[in-house]
Design an enzyme around this catalytic site. Sequence first.
Site, PDB file in Angstrom:
ATOM      1  N   ARG A 158      75.139  32.996 -13.657  1.00  0.00           N
ATOM      2  CA  ARG A 158      74.600  32.613 -12.350  1.00  0.00           C
ATOM      3  C   ARG A 158      74.788  33.685 -11.268  1.00  0.00           C
ATOM      4  O   ARG A 158      73.855  33.939 -10.498  1.00  0.00           O
ATOM      5  CB  ARG A 158      75.199  31.282 -11.873  1.00  0.00           C
ATOM      6  CG  ARG A 158      74.845  30.094 -12.773  1.00  0.00           C
ATOM      7  CD  ARG A 158      75.269  28.760 -12.161  1.00  0.00           C
ATOM      8  NE  ARG A 158      74.468  28.454 -11.002  1.00  0.00           N
ATOM      9  CZ  ARG A 158      74.895  28.548  -9.756  1.00  0.00           C
ATOM     10  NH1 ARG A 158      76.145  28.938  -9.495  1.00  0.00           N
ATOM     11  NH2 ARG A 158      74.087  28.247  -8.754  1.00  0.00           N
ATOM     12  N   TYR A 202      75.031  24.499 -15.591  1.00  0.00           N
ATOM     13  CA  TYR A 202      74.327  25.780 -15.764  1.00  0.00           C
ATOM     14  C   TYR A 202      75.311  26.916 -16.026  1.00  0.00           C
ATOM     15  O   TYR A 202      75.113  28.035 -15.569  1.00  0.00           O
ATOM     16  CB  TYR A 202      73.436  26.072 -14.557  1.00  0.00           C
ATOM     17  CG  TYR A 202      72.481  24.954 -14.274  1.00  0.00           C
ATOM     18  CD1 TYR A 202      71.404  24.733 -15.117  1.00  0.00           C
ATOM     19  CD2 TYR A 202      72.677  24.075 -13.214  1.00  0.00           C
ATOM     20  CE1 TYR A 202      70.538  23.670 -14.894  1.00  0.00           C
ATOM     21  CE2 TYR A 202      71.808  23.012 -12.988  1.00  0.00           C
ATOM     22  CZ  TYR A 202      70.740  22.822 -13.838  1.00  0.00           C
ATOM     23  OH  TYR A 202      69.882  21.775 -13.626  1.00  0.00           O
ATOM     24  N   CYS A 253      78.155  45.950 -20.530  1.00  0.00           N
ATOM     25  CA  CYS A 253      77.651  47.251 -20.064  1.00  0.00           C
ATOM     26  C   CYS A 253      76.431  47.082 -19.171  1.00  0.00           C
ATOM     27  O   CYS A 253      75.312  47.489 -19.519  1.00  0.00           O
ATOM     28  CB  CYS A 253      77.347  48.143 -21.259  1.00  0.00           C
ATOM     29  SG  CYS A 253      78.824  48.661 -22.139  1.00  0.00           S
ATOM     30  N   GLU A 256      67.229  12.106 -11.495  1.00  0.00           N
ATOM     31  CA  GLU A 256      67.565  13.004 -12.597  1.00  0.00           C
ATOM     32  C   GLU A 256      68.524  14.100 -12.121  1.00  0.00           C
ATOM     33  O   GLU A 256      68.194  15.282 -12.149  1.00  0.00           O
ATOM     34  CB  GLU A 256      66.286  13.616 -13.170  1.00  0.00           C
ATOM     35  CG  GLU A 256      65.336  12.587 -13.760  1.00  0.00           C
ATOM     36  CD  GLU A 256      63.950  13.148 -14.025  1.00  0.00           C
ATOM     37  OE1 GLU A 256      63.728  14.337 -13.721  1.00  0.00           O
ATOM     38  OE2 GLU A 256      63.103  12.402 -14.524  1.00  0.00           O
ATOM     39  N   PRO A 257      69.717  13.734 -11.677  1.00  0.00           N
ATOM     40  CA  PRO A 257      70.679  14.740 -11.207  1.00  0.00           C
ATOM     41  C   PRO A 257      71.338  15.463 -12.378  1.00  0.00           C
ATOM     42  O   PRO A 257      71.527  14.900 -13.451  1.00  0.00           O
ATOM     43  CB  PRO A 257      71.701  13.905 -10.439  1.00  0.00           C
ATOM     44  CG  PRO A 257      71.703  12.595 -11.188  1.00  0.00           C
ATOM     45  CD  PRO A 257      70.275  12.372 -11.622  1.00  0.00           C
ATOM     46  N   GLY A 258      71.704  16.689 -12.167  1.00  0.00           N
ATOM     47  CA  GLY A 258      72.478  17.436 -13.153  1.00  0.00           C
ATOM     48  C   GLY A 258      73.644  18.123 -12.482  1.00  0.00           C
ATOM     49  O   GLY A 258      74.800  17.761 -12.657  1.00  0.00           O
ATOM     50  N   TYR A 301      71.251  34.596  -9.972  1.00  0.00           N
ATOM     51  CA  TYR A 301      70.901  33.922  -8.720  1.00  0.00           C
ATOM     52  C   TYR A 301      71.671  34.426  -7.506  1.00  0.00           C
ATOM     53  O   TYR A 301      71.579  33.832  -6.427  1.00  0.00           O
ATOM     54  CB  TYR A 301      71.183  32.418  -8.832  1.00  0.00           C
ATOM     55  CG  TYR A 301      70.464  31.694  -9.926  1.00  0.00           C
ATOM     56  CD1 TYR A 301      69.090  31.806 -10.087  1.00  0.00           C
ATOM     57  CD2 TYR A 301      71.154  30.872 -10.808  1.00  0.00           C
ATOM     58  CE1 TYR A 301      68.429  31.117 -11.090  1.00  0.00           C
ATOM     59  CE2 TYR A 301      70.505  30.178 -11.814  1.00  0.00           C
ATOM     60  CZ  TYR A 301      69.136  30.305 -11.950  1.00  0.00           C
ATOM     61  OH  TYR A 301      68.483  29.626 -12.937  1.00  0.00           O
ATOM     62  N   GLY A 320      68.008  17.523  -7.795  1.00  0.00           N
ATOM     63  CA  GLY A 320      68.009  18.605  -6.818  1.00  0.00           C
ATOM     64  C   GLY A 320      69.096  18.565  -5.772  1.00  0.00           C
ATOM     65  O   GLY A 320      69.280  19.545  -5.035  1.00  0.00           O
TER      66      GLY A 320
END
Length: 449
Positions: free
Chosen positions: A338, A399, A370, A299-301, A342, A265
């Site tokens: 994204r 992501y 479109c 658990e970083p991404g 988001y 996170g």
Amino acid sequence: MASPLPVPHDTPDPDFADLLARRPHLKAHALDGLVMDDVPLAQIARQVGTPTWVYSAATLRRRYGTLRDALEGAGLTASVHFAAKANDSLAVLRVLGAEGAGADVVSEGELLAARAAGIPARRIVFSGVGKTEREIALALREGILQINAESAEEIERISSVADAMGLTAPVSLRINPDVDARTHAKISTGLAENKFGIPYTDAPALYARMASLPGIRPVGLAVHIGSQITEGMAGFRAAYARVAEMAQALMGRGLPVERLDCGGGLGISYRDEAPPSPAALAGAIKATLGPLGLPVMLEPGRWIAAPAGVLLASVVLQKRGANRRFVILDAAMNDLVRPAMYEAWHGILPVAPDALHAPASPADVVGPVCETGDTFARGRALPDLPPGALVAFLDAGAYGATMSSTYNARPLAAEVLVDGHRWAVTRPRQPLEALLAHQVVPDWLGTTA
């Protein structure tokens, strides 16, 4: 399908110099233009085409090392398991696995990718709310480190599968601490209203239930409160304090707790955010969980992978509207979703050397799909960008490719890894023929005239 557009900001956007200053793997070269490590991005575009994802191996190593050193510097016994959902490229996973990283996976495909990249099963964690019996069985056959269980129903399923296989599943119980991570609603995972984890008050009884079931060995607790957390350590501290309280209560009842999974996170600065540092995160873990003397896991991404990647795109044309300038790219929301999903902000840099220093004016940066939502930026200060000009979307290493699709029958983009002066295509561009190759028309429909 209508998607929200990127929201406006009250402060001016960072200029090109500011964006480059905070990204040491990118440089503006007087002759070659934008360079990643020792490779001109224009060279990659000429040989591979666009859109193309480009990742820096050196940046992946550096950021993993920074996080690992922060945990060690805090005196923690800790392991780092890269969240494969952020970037499941075999090359990216291989780079991180070689540095000692494990993997956090949420599907059979991600587990197979981690193993194919050479990450040992003993360094793999399986998370997620909807694991199938097939996925549980695969995890057990591979002998992974642990399965993070997220419901009472899943605990019963794991027990049934493991017992039938004559194996014992190492299971950690993911608790939902009902903590607000103060991040985007779509990537918040630690509130009671979210689908993730066990309600905090239900955890003691479920943990005891796990200890009594055949085929299960309880190994600890897990927590994850959300992604892209940038507003200080309060959310992390509150969540970890609840984990510590629960772990103490379980051990007080004589139940085994071997380790604690702190999730991921930690946010990054896409625009002008000031997220907490790895050292601050390590300090929060030390203060809340350190007294228990248990090993911890992260658990970083995004924090590791996002800054390591860019998405290269070419200008198709510039369109002058009644009141706006539109820069239309060959990349679209199916490549980088994204901003549409988001309202995410990504820095956009021209690649050509002269364009990096040319006068700029507001432009809306859009793709050819479109959908009105196929908009990457509104009113972004950019120079004149004629057809064929190259741009790079910054911080696209997490992501990005993993969330891309073939919407509008657009093939998946190519992927490239840069390592010093070397670079290689790690996923070729999807051929147009592949979009139809696996489709079948029922014979009763006949043929067209």
